[in-house]
Design an enzyme around this catalytic site. Structure first.
Site, PDB file in Angstrom:
ATOM      1  N   ASP A  13       0.822  -1.221   0.000  1.00 52.74           N
ATOM      2  CA  ASP A  13       0.000   0.000   0.000  1.00 52.74           C
ATOM      3  C   ASP A  13       0.850   1.263   0.000  1.00 52.74           C
ATOM      4  O   ASP A  13       0.678   2.146  -0.829  1.00 52.74           O
ATOM      5  CB  ASP A  13      -0.899   0.061   1.244  1.00 52.74           C
ATOM      6  CG  ASP A  13      -2.068  -0.911   1.191  1.00 52.74           C
ATOM      7  OD1 ASP A  13      -2.430  -1.367   0.084  1.00 52.74           O
ATOM      8  OD2 ASP A  13      -2.624  -1.202   2.270  1.00 52.74           O
ATOM      9  N   ARG A  94       1.304   4.377  17.095  1.00 54.71           N
ATOM     10  CA  ARG A  94       0.944   5.389  16.081  1.00 54.71           C
ATOM     11  C   ARG A  94       1.455   6.789  16.399  1.00 54.71           C
ATOM     12  O   ARG A  94       1.971   7.465  15.521  1.00 54.71           O
ATOM     13  CB  ARG A  94      -0.567   5.401  15.823  1.00 54.71           C
ATOM     14  CG  ARG A  94      -1.140   4.094  15.313  1.00 54.71           C
ATOM     15  CD  ARG A  94      -0.305   3.446  14.245  1.00 54.71           C
ATOM     16  NE  ARG A  94      -0.957   2.305  13.624  1.00 54.71           N
ATOM     17  CZ  ARG A  94      -0.354   1.157  13.361  1.00 54.71           C
ATOM     18  NH1 ARG A  94       0.908   0.964  13.694  1.00 54.71           N
ATOM     19  NH2 ARG A  94      -1.000   0.192  12.757  1.00 54.71           N
ATOM     20  N   ASP A 123      -6.685   3.857  13.036  1.00 58.49           N
ATOM     21  CA  ASP A 123      -5.344   4.393  12.818  1.00 58.49           C
ATOM     22  C   ASP A 123      -5.359   5.735  12.090  1.00 58.49           C
ATOM     23  O   ASP A 123      -4.508   6.587  12.341  1.00 58.49           O
ATOM     24  CB  ASP A 123      -4.489   3.368  12.070  1.00 58.49           C
ATOM     25  CG  ASP A 123      -4.054   2.226  12.979  1.00 58.49           C
ATOM     26  OD1 ASP A 123      -3.942   2.461  14.194  1.00 58.49           O
ATOM     27  OD2 ASP A 123      -3.834   1.113  12.473  1.00 58.49           O
ATOM     28  N   SER A 174      -4.604  -9.197   8.227  1.00 59.20           N
ATOM     29  CA  SER A 174      -3.868  -7.937   8.322  1.00 59.20           C
ATOM     30  C   SER A 174      -3.154  -7.941   9.666  1.00 59.20           C
ATOM     31  O   SER A 174      -3.770  -8.135  10.712  1.00 59.20           O
ATOM     32  CB  SER A 174      -4.842  -6.766   8.220  1.00 59.20           C
ATOM     33  OG  SER A 174      -4.202  -5.597   8.683  1.00 59.20           O
TER      34      SER A 174
HETATM   35  N1  ARG Z   1      -7.815  -2.784  16.154  1.00 63.76           N
HETATM   36  C1  ARG Z   1      -6.501  -2.498  16.610  1.00 63.76           C
HETATM   37  C2  ARG Z   1      -6.402  -1.046  16.998  1.00 63.76           C
HETATM   38  O1  ARG Z   1      -7.187  -0.262  16.546  1.00 63.76           O
HETATM   39  C3  ARG Z   1      -5.425  -2.895  15.626  1.00 63.76           C
HETATM   40  C4  ARG Z   1      -5.240  -2.020  14.422  1.00 63.76           C
HETATM   41  C5  ARG Z   1      -4.189  -2.439  13.430  1.00 63.76           C
HETATM   42  N2  ARG Z   1      -4.281  -3.860  13.167  1.00 63.76           N
HETATM   43  C6  ARG Z   1      -3.962  -4.479  12.038  1.00 63.76           C
HETATM   44  N3  ARG Z   1      -4.049  -5.752  12.047  1.00 63.76           N
HETATM   45  N4  ARG Z   1      -3.619  -3.857  10.949  1.00 63.76           N
HETATM   46  O2  ARG Z   1      -5.543  -0.661  17.774  1.00 63.76           O
END
Ligand code: ARG
Length: 320
Positions: A13, A94, A123, A174
């Site tokens: 991506d 993040r 995110d 993912s």
């Molecule tokens: N749901 C989790 C959060 O919001 C994980 C987000 C990222 N997860 C991923 N498998 N890409 O913190």
């Protein structure tokens, strides 16, 4: 010369995003920032991919120690578990990544900062709230939210531009990971009736195959773990050692349906053996040393702190 600074993960991506930013968004320079927060993976092919996609520069930043000492340490002090269960693995990383990107953008006087999140998750909020705090007023671009691409479209797009695509087949889930643990979602997991396939897990074994119990003595200083069985370790090493020790018992294997900030329910798996062990031990320590009133007040505030971080408000004054 318009410059965009991208939070680059090394994946398909954000590799395609480098080319989109030049071709469709009209940037002359795209700087890819790859932040090491202890994720598994090979940075060298990621750098090659970014360069092939047209990045004018790839900046690698090792933020493992800072991530451990700031975000992870505070999450342990607050015993943070979102909705009672999720130790905030991805949510904590993040603000570290976004701040690093904003710093590079500020240094360069860049016009825009860019992230690779879609419109469905938390995110995007975490990146954008952190960008707003660290580079107020900067233009924010989210190419994966502006246009939805299928994986096959992205592969064709990359191959046409000689961007090397990983040979391995598409992962069925993912995955996001860092030194604290792993988050696993999507694919077959979206059906809540489906038991998590064993191959989704890397840091934990099934509790059904747990070895005989062992004792582990965790040393704390000022509420932070500093030693395992009498051996002083800094936090990243302590977490790595405890992930291995607790993971074989299935400790820290989490299977939940969580409520995202954007109003969607989501089936998620997490693996965070050290985090779950350390929070349990830290709570026990607090029971021993805090007054009744302190304990009651702290247990009320902890879920609020976790929700602020989950919702992307790391840089909000209320969080500190
Ligand atoms: N749901 C989790 C959060 O919001 C994980 C987000 C990222 N997860 C991923 N498998 N890409 O913190």
């Amino acid at each position: 010369m318009a410059t965009a600074v991208l939070a680059y993960s090394g994946g398909l991506d954000t590799s395609c995003a480098i080319a989109w930013l030049r071709e469709d968004y009209g940037f002359d320079e795209v700087v890819a920032v790859l932040v090491d927060v202890g994720q598994d993976g090979d940075f060298e092919p990621a750098v090659e991919r970014a360069t092939a996609a047209g990045a004018s520069d790839v900046v690698m930043l090792d933020r493992r120690q800072a991530f451990a000492d700031d975000q992870v340490a505070k999450a342990l002090l607050t015993n943070s578990l979102y909705e009672g269960r999720y130790p905030l693995v991805s949510a904590l990383s993040r603000p570290v990544i976004a701040e690093a990107v904003a710093d590079v953008a500020l240094d360069l006087g860049a016009e825009a900062v860019v992230h690779g999140c879609t419109g469905k998750g938390n995110d995007q909020l975490r990146f954008e709230l952190a960008f707003a705090a660290k580079y107020p007023g900067v233009r924010v671009i989210a190419p994966l939210r502006d246009r939805i691409w299928t994986r096959d479209e992205e592969i064709d797009y990359a191959l046409a531009r000689r961007i090397p695509v990983e040979a391995k087949p598409d992962k069925p889930y993912s995955i996001d990971d860092n030194l604290l643990g792993r988050s696993i979602e999507a694919g077959v997991l979206e059906d809540p009736w489906v038991e998590p396939p064993e191959d989704a897990f890397v840091l934990t074994s099934s509790p059904a195959s747990a070895p005989d119990p062992i004792d582990v003595v965790i040393g704390f200083d000022e509420g932070l773990p500093v030693a395992l069985d009498g051996e002083d370790l800094d936090l990243p090493d302590l977490i790595a050692a405890l992930n291995a020790q607790a993971g074989v018992y299935g400790i820290g294997r989490i299977d939940m349906v969580e409520n995202r900030a954007v109003g969607i329910k989501s089936r998620e798996l997490y693996e965070a053996p050290a985090a779950i062990t350390l929070i349990e031990a830290h709570r026990a320590l607090e029971e021993l040393v805090l007054t009744k009133g302190e304990l009651i007040a702290k247990r009320e505030l902890e879920p609020r702190w976790a929700k602020l971080v989950y919702d992307g408000l790391w840089f909000h004054p209320l969080r500190s």
